[in-house]
Design a protein around this motif. Sequence first.
Motif, PDB file in Angstrom:
ATOM      1  N   GLN A 316      72.876  61.900  10.660  1.00 46.88           N
ATOM      2  CA  GLN A 316      73.953  61.392  11.499  1.00 46.88           C
ATOM      3  C   GLN A 316      73.400  60.294  12.409  1.00 46.88           C
ATOM      4  O   GLN A 316      72.287  60.434  12.921  1.00 46.88           O
ATOM      5  CB  GLN A 316      74.552  62.516  12.344  1.00 46.88           C
ATOM      6  N   PHE A 317      74.167  59.221  12.568  1.00 45.93           N
ATOM      7  CA  PHE A 317      73.817  58.057  13.383  1.00 45.93           C
ATOM      8  C   PHE A 317      72.706  57.237  12.715  1.00 45.93           C
ATOM      9  O   PHE A 317      71.699  57.781  12.262  1.00 45.93           O
ATOM     10  CB  PHE A 317      73.404  58.445  14.808  1.00 45.93           C
ATOM     11  N   LYS A 318      72.920  55.944  12.704  1.00 49.17           N
ATOM     12  CA  LYS A 318      71.962  55.039  12.069  1.00 49.17           C
ATOM     13  C   LYS A 318      70.952  54.540  13.089  1.00 49.17           C
ATOM     14  O   LYS A 318      71.283  54.263  14.241  1.00 49.17           O
ATOM     15  CB  LYS A 318      72.693  53.853  11.444  1.00 49.17           C
ATOM     16  N   ALA A 319      69.721  54.390  12.626  1.00 49.25           N
ATOM     17  CA  ALA A 319      68.695  53.799  13.467  1.00 49.25           C
ATOM     18  C   ALA A 319      68.945  52.303  13.582  1.00 49.25           C
ATOM     19  O   ALA A 319      69.567  51.693  12.705  1.00 49.25           O
ATOM     20  CB  ALA A 319      67.318  54.060  12.859  1.00 49.25           C
ATOM     21  N   PRO A 320      68.483  51.699  14.676  1.00 50.81           N
ATOM     22  CA  PRO A 320      68.650  50.240  14.801  1.00 50.81           C
ATOM     23  C   PRO A 320      68.022  49.513  13.612  1.00 50.81           C
ATOM     24  O   PRO A 320      66.958  49.893  13.130  1.00 50.81           O
ATOM     25  CB  PRO A 320      67.906  49.919  16.107  1.00 50.81           C
ATOM     26  N   ASP A 321      68.702  48.478  13.155  1.00 52.98           N
ATOM     27  CA  ASP A 321      68.213  47.642  12.052  1.00 52.98           C
ATOM     28  C   ASP A 321      67.996  48.443  10.771  1.00 52.98           C
ATOM     29  O   ASP A 321      67.083  48.160   9.983  1.00 52.98           O
ATOM     30  CB  ASP A 321      66.895  46.943  12.437  1.00 52.98           C
ATOM     31  N   SER A 322      68.802  49.493  10.587  1.00 54.22           N
ATOM     32  CA  SER A 322      68.683  50.292   9.371  1.00 54.22           C
ATOM     33  C   SER A 322      70.053  50.804   8.969  1.00 54.22           C
ATOM     34  O   SER A 322      70.899  51.071   9.818  1.00 54.22           O
ATOM     35  CB  SER A 322      67.741  51.471   9.606  1.00 54.22           C
TER      36      SER A 322
END
Length: 656
Positions: A316-322
């Motif tokens: 759940q939730f995307k990492a920055p720049d990914s």
Amino acid sequence: MTTAHAAPPIPTVDVLRTILDGRWSEVRDEVREMLREPLFAPQHGLSIDEQRDLVMKQARRIATTSGPKLLFPKEQGGEDNVGASVTAFETQGFGDLSLLVKGGVQWGLFGGAIRNLGTRTHHDRYLADVMSLELPGCFAMTETGHGSDVQSVRTTATYDSEAGEFVIDTPDDDARKDYIGNAARHGRLAVVFAQLVVAEESHGVHAVLVPIRDESGNTAPGVRIEDDGLKAGLNGVDNGRLAFDGVRVPRENLLDRYGSVSEDGVYSSPIENPNRRFFTMVGTLVQGRISVSGAAVSGGKSALAIAIRYGEARRQFKAPDSEREIPILDFLAHQRVLLPALSTTYALHFAQTVLVAELERSYNDESFDEQARRELETHAAALKAASTWHTTRTVQACREACGGAGYLAVNRLPAIKADTDVFTTFEGDNTVLMQLVAKTLLTNFQSEFGELDTIGTVRYVAEQFVEQVVERTGARAIAARLAGVVPGTDEETSLLDRTQQLELFRWREKHVLDGLARRLRKGITDGNDAFDVFNSVQDHVLLAAQAHVERRILEAFAEAVDAIDDESARALLSQVCDLHVLSTIERERGWFLEHGRLTATRSKRVTSAVNDLCRSLRPHARLLVDAFGIPDEALAAPIALGEEVERQAAKGQPLE
């Protein structure tokens, strides 16, 4: 900022499991194999009657194995291995807890009472049928009006010398036997705890065997049976109420190891003091309390295995720049919910191992005297309370950590939560047990120091001086030299010094007990009523018991880690032990701050160290729960087996 811990070497799951399984690994494996059978697969949506029928069918399957024989003497066909028996019961806790309790009532309580309170005549007549489940039975101790206060139960067993019989009576509904497992449907014979009356003289609580049904299931004359009905959990167990109206049983039905009645109505006992006799009788049943402690730990292990497996798979939730979503167990907040609970579960596992070894010694070591038995009972009471409270908190945390998925019956967490909840109040209400622990500690304290004599007083005053110095000046180095407990440096590495950790927990126990003894002594010397004095310090009483059991748990964990030969396993479990210690200190840091054992700066470093340990142990979380050896067939939750998460991931959809 604290320094991140170096990644420990990684042991195999088999190495960890061997360490956890310990002496009775073969017994654990036998139970695991049985739990893999389709008969024991979790089922949902059954009616209460269907649940009871299924559990009885499963219990009859267990009766065909060697498991029930472990608790009973070889002379009656048993194997006389109480340690293995309790270990098997603990492992059974990975499965349906209704079945666990059903078996515990039949073999642990009913059969255990006949073994421990009866004599050879009772053993020869009943135990073979108890083991085979040909004779389903009940353990009828608790009354509606008297739960923990067994000594005051009001059911009577009055001897009629002319007939050579005992007459069993329930004076009113407040004295009916309540919450009795096996009573509502299956039980045929009950061990009934009653006030024994001979020649109009009461001799206190004794146990009498009372038939409640015939072989066809018909209720015995004079016996009233009611169904307790639907419960919050454990609905596969047929709990019921029993009342007796002039029920007559032969004189031989008295379980007379500690008190007998001759044919002409003369009472005799090898223990003259009635109080000592009562506590000796009840103390022989201590394996039930120890079994509940182990089963509670197993329930917590199952919940943690489900939640941690799910936490690794659920994204759940995307990492920055990914574009890749993050496993929720990678979030520190999620780690902090589950990993400290996992570390304490490991601690309780090793504490339980020590307790079971003590229990086995009580059966096999002739030098195991009355003092050792009292210590065993105190240890059992303390650990049962600690284990069951911990499991209640842990299962709720795991349920929340799994979100909506954790609320679905198919994922087992609701059942584990409902079924383990009552563990905090059966086999002894936890609050009452902790009071008993504190009373024993006070008795031991008085034996060692008298009524806080000169030595105890000097020690207590010195410690109070240390605290005042810390409070007024913050001079921790002075406090450390005086108390010999707190390291004289703020270096973070000292937090992980096992010797310092153990000394801190030991000091806390002694300090709390010293203070409690002073408060009690002052209240009595001021002329106050003894009950009022004790009642006024209940908070301190419970804290003393808590500090005692926390010290014992840590000692057991530390000793277990030190005994590990495999370097990688020792390194990993040392970190797990550190997390257990520091998360406990963090939870109790208000007390440690108040008493000068922590400064504000050091308290913050405890929190940083807990965070570091969670991050360091995160890669090994799955390994640590897999080492419990819970069969997938018993775990059963789709979110623990990856089925639902993988299905959603294949669609590119996070599980909501």
